[in-house]
Design an enzyme around this catalytic site. Structure first.
Site, PDB file in Angstrom:
ATOM      1  N   SER A  17       0.856  -1.172   0.000  1.00 18.17           N
ATOM      2  CA  SER A  17       0.000   0.000   0.000  1.00 18.17           C
ATOM      3  C   SER A  17       0.898   1.229   0.000  1.00 18.17           C
ATOM      4  O   SER A  17       1.841   1.294  -0.788  1.00 18.17           O
ATOM      5  CB  SER A  17      -0.944  -0.047   1.206  1.00 18.17           C
ATOM      6  N   HIS A  44      -2.725  -1.180  -3.302  1.00 15.22           N
ATOM      7  CA  HIS A  44      -3.872  -0.312  -3.046  1.00 15.22           C
ATOM      8  C   HIS A  44      -3.694   0.941  -3.888  1.00 15.22           C
ATOM      9  O   HIS A  44      -2.665   1.602  -3.818  1.00 15.22           O
ATOM     10  CB  HIS A  44      -3.935   0.084  -1.567  1.00 15.22           C
ATOM     11  N   ASP A 137      -4.095  -4.939   5.969  1.00 12.46           N
ATOM     12  CA  ASP A 137      -4.387  -5.839   4.855  1.00 12.46           C
ATOM     13  C   ASP A 137      -3.127  -6.650   4.524  1.00 12.46           C
ATOM     14  O   ASP A 137      -2.021  -6.119   4.491  1.00 12.46           O
ATOM     15  CB  ASP A 137      -4.825  -5.023   3.629  1.00 12.46           C
TER      16      ASP A 137
END
Length: 194
Positions: A17, A44, A137
């Site tokens: 991310s 992401h 995540d």
């Protein structure tokens, strides 16, 4: 038609991310050009993202780079990117499916979704790398990778732009390797490309 019979023997999964793009740009060029397995990248990114990411990564490697498509077979020597605003699942017959179900950890694509489905399809032949990021995540996906006998590698949190994501994995999974970005590709080349 012959390509459909070529199944990747192993899969490399890269999730990240905030702050992870530079890591991916560092790892890809160092992987051997004739990579005998596929690489799947889940980052992401904003839903409106253009295909700039594909062109950016393609400029850094001799491997084929493309966004994953529904029902597309997974082929060795290819780098597949999870499309923006879709969860990317790896099917047991070594193809992809795309899903628009709710976000997980505020993210779609979710790293967990891809890692967990790849663990079921590839079992001990999955290698997951978790890079810089600001949420959790990826940790649950890495738990599934480990449970299925795969290998889990995380970016050393102190070397990450945002260390939350790799640290969460370290705190919750018995990871196999904790390395700075600049040593990850070398480890893959030395240990998996035999």
């Amino acid at each position: 038609m012959a390509q459909e019979n070529i199944k990747p023997s192993r899969i490399i999964l890269i999730g990240g991310s905030a702050g992870s793009l530079n890591g991916v740009l560092s790892i890809l060029p160092e992987l051997t050009g004739s990579l005998p397995f596929a690489v799947i990248i889940v980052l992401h990114r904003k839903p409106a993202s253009e295909n700039i990411l594909v062109h950016l990564l393609a400029a850094k490697t001799r491997l084929v780079v493309k966004e994953a498509e529904e029902k597309e077979p997974i082929l060795p020597g290819h780098v597949y990117i999870a499309p923006a605003d879709y969860h990317l699942l790896v099917e047991k017959e070594y193809s992809f499916s795309l899903d628009v179900s709710e976000k997980i950890h505020y993210s779609r694509p979710s790293i967990d979704v891809t890692f967990e489905s790849a663990a079921e399809a590839f079992g001990p032949n999955a290698l997951a790398l978790l890079l810089s990021g600001a949420n959790i995540d990826g940790a649950a996906g890495m738990q599934k990778i480990k449970a299925c006998g795969g290998i889990c590698m995380v970016q050393e949190p102190g070397s990450a732009e945002v260390g939350v994501m790799p640290q969460q994995a370290i705190d919750t999974v018995a990871v196999d390797k904790i390395l700075p970005i600049e040593k990850m590709a070398a480890w893959i080349n030395e240990n998996l490309l035999i």
